[in-house]
Design a protein around this motif. Structure first.
Motif, PDB file in Angstrom:
ATOM      1  N   LYS A 103       0.906  -1.259   0.099  1.00 28.85           N
ATOM      2  CA  LYS A 103       0.026  -0.158  -0.063  1.00 28.85           C
ATOM      3  C   LYS A 103       0.906   1.319  -0.206  1.00 28.85           C
ATOM      4  CE  LYS A 103      -3.982   2.031   2.405  1.00 28.85           C
ATOM      5  NZ  LYS A 103      -4.589   2.515   1.291  1.00 28.85           N
ATOM      6  N   HIS A 151      -1.752  -2.801  -5.868  1.00 31.33           N
ATOM      7  CA  HIS A 151      -2.859  -3.436  -5.277  1.00 31.33           C
ATOM      8  C   HIS A 151      -3.146  -4.580  -6.075  1.00 31.33           C
ATOM      9  CE1 HIS A 151      -3.813  -0.371  -2.280  1.00 31.33           C
ATOM     10  NE2 HIS A 151      -3.527   0.609  -3.514  1.00 31.33           N
ATOM     11  N   GLU A 152      -2.513  -4.558  -7.388  1.00 29.55           N
ATOM     12  CA  GLU A 152      -2.447  -5.885  -8.154  1.00 29.55           C
ATOM     13  C   GLU A 152      -1.910  -7.059  -7.432  1.00 29.55           C
ATOM     14  OE1 GLU A 152      -0.460  -3.198  -9.061  1.00 29.55           O
ATOM     15  OE2 GLU A 152      -1.959  -2.005 -10.240  1.00 29.55           O
ATOM     16  N   LYS A 153      -2.434  -8.101  -7.858  1.00 28.57           N
ATOM     17  CA  LYS A 153      -2.258  -9.471  -7.207  1.00 28.57           C
ATOM     18  C   LYS A 153      -0.817 -10.067  -8.076  1.00 28.57           C
ATOM     19  CE  LYS A 153      -5.503  -8.972  -4.682  1.00 28.57           C
ATOM     20  NZ  LYS A 153      -5.399  -8.417  -3.367  1.00 28.57           N
ATOM     21  N   ASN A 200      -0.306  -9.501   1.065  1.00 31.64           N
ATOM     22  CA  ASN A 200      -1.644  -8.796   0.649  1.00 31.64           C
ATOM     23  C   ASN A 200      -1.606  -9.007  -0.927  1.00 31.64           C
ATOM     24  OD1 ASN A 200      -2.818  -7.702   2.969  1.00 31.64           O
ATOM     25  ND2 ASN A 200      -2.421  -5.586   2.451  1.00 31.64           N
ATOM     26  N   GLU A 250      -7.579  -7.785   0.006  1.00 29.39           N
ATOM     27  CA  GLU A 250      -6.543  -7.159   1.022  1.00 29.39           C
ATOM     28  C   GLU A 250      -6.641  -6.613   2.276  1.00 29.39           C
ATOM     29  OE1 GLU A 250      -5.567  -2.471  -0.754  1.00 29.39           O
ATOM     30  OE2 GLU A 250      -4.672  -4.174  -1.772  1.00 29.39           O
ATOM     31  N   GLU A 251      -8.031  -6.324   2.680  1.00 28.20           N
ATOM     32  CA  GLU A 251      -8.501  -5.777   3.879  1.00 28.20           C
ATOM     33  C   GLU A 251      -8.627  -6.849   4.819  1.00 28.20           C
ATOM     34  OE1 GLU A 251     -11.172  -2.555   3.417  1.00 28.20           O
ATOM     35  OE2 GLU A 251      -9.687  -1.263   2.631  1.00 28.20           O
ATOM     36  N   GLU A 258       0.319   6.842  -1.264  1.00 30.83           N
ATOM     37  CA  GLU A 258       0.564   5.703  -1.926  1.00 30.83           C
ATOM     38  C   GLU A 258       1.709   5.938  -2.714  1.00 30.83           C
ATOM     39  OE1 GLU A 258      -2.588   3.053  -2.765  1.00 30.83           O
ATOM     40  OE2 GLU A 258      -3.727   3.621  -0.992  1.00 30.83           O
TER      41      GLU A 258
END
Length: 324
Positions: free
Chosen positions: A69, A74-76, A99, A105-106, A242
């Motif tokens: 973050k 945020h991509e896997k 994550n 992710e949360e 970020e």
């Protein structure tokens, strides 16, 4: 048979993924949470990236991951039959974190210690890190399963202890230091975070958490204080945006010098520093014929070598036999 027990130490280090070639592994640890350890980890990575090194961050704080973050990732993570590919931040830093594997992710990670430790080990053995000069390991706070797994399974070259100027600091630092020493991991030094705040009007340092005692503790443990970080709004801003790939942290320049791998002293001289307590190290020889400064023996051309110098000297190499 009785009396046949061997006193030999067993090497528990796990092999890295076949597609990983990693120069130095540096752990960033703390005796307690809330001291800004991930901020220090990211700042160290940024320092080394700016110096031209290839850098990765292994986020071993499985239940409290924050590195992706911070960098806006945020991509896997993707994988192949050969392993998992880390995500790459905009400044080129390679990152692996739980994550990057979770659907949400949360979502909380409610796993038992051995499972968490196993995941951290997989981040070393199954992630295809590629060619890295430095891999920083952002540890969870304390001295539990994950630090134990990292110290046993990864070839950690040294650790940086992060703390804050609060009353409990002595006990906290000593716990982290004691664990490292028991595991024969060199302690590079201590970074004090939240050390002070600068008055925006007069520039005076205000010690909002009280006067620091870090120098006394460092002297007692015989380790250097590598940096004192204030509460800095600029660093907080890049975290909130970020965009840590843009972060500038001048307070940790001394740390980057401490962990710097090797350097050229002129055109023909290569110096490869050793950490205190380090028994051997890898030296990456540039193109050219290189000779040991002390013995005059040929050592290689454009390759990696492992050296085990005596305690009385630093590895130094000379190109093309100059000045020998």
């Amino acid at each position: 048979q009785a009396g046949s027990c061997s006193s030999k130490k067993v090497d528990l280090h796990e092999p890295a993924n076949a597609h990983s070639s990693i120069g130095k592994v540096i752990g960033v640890v703390s005796g307690k949470g809330g001291v800004g350890k991930s901020l220090v980890t990211g700042s160290l990575a940024r320092q080394m990236v700016k110096m031209g090194y290839k850098v990765g961050i292994l986020d071993a704080d499985i239940t409290g991951p924050s590195i992706p973050k911070m960098y806006g990732i945020h991509e896997k993570a993707q994988g192949t039959q050969e392993g998992i590919l880390p995500r790459i931040a905009k400044d080129g830093t390679k990152i692996m974190s739980v994550n990057l594997l979770l659907e949400d992710e949360e979502a909380p990670v409610i796993w038992r210690g051995p499972v968490i430790a196993g995941v951290v080990k997989q981040f070393w053995t199954e992630v295809m890190w590629g060619d890295l000069d430095y891999l920083f390991v952002d540890m969870p706070p304390g001295t539990g399963d994950v630090p134990l797994t990292v110290f046993q399974s990864l070839p950690v070259d040294g650790i940086v202890i992060v703390t804050s100027p609060q009353d409990l600091v002595k006990m906290i630092v000593k716990k982290a230091y004691g664990m490292a020493k028991q595991m024969n991991i060199p302690v590079l030094g201590i970074v004090e975070n939240y050390s002070y705040i600068l008055c925006p009007d007069c520039g005076k340092k205000i010690h909002i958490f009280g006067e620091s005692h870090i120098d006394e503790i460092a002297a007692e443990l015989e380790v250097p204080v590598l940096g004192r970080m204030p509460l800095d709004a600029a660093l907080a801003e890049v975290v909130e945006k970020e965009a840590f790939y843009e972060a500038e942290n001048p307070y940790l320049e001394a740390v980057s010098k401490e962990i710097k791998d090797q350097y050229m002293a002129g055109e023909y001289l290569l110096v490869a520093p050793m950490f205190k307590g380090q028994k051997e190290r890898t030296v990456v020889l540039p193109k050219g014929d290189w000779y040991d400064f002390y013995t005059g023996k040929y050592v290689g051309n454009g390759e990696k070598i492992t050296v085990t110098p005596g305690l009385d000297r630093i590895p130094v190499y000379v190109k093309d036999g100059a000045i020998l």
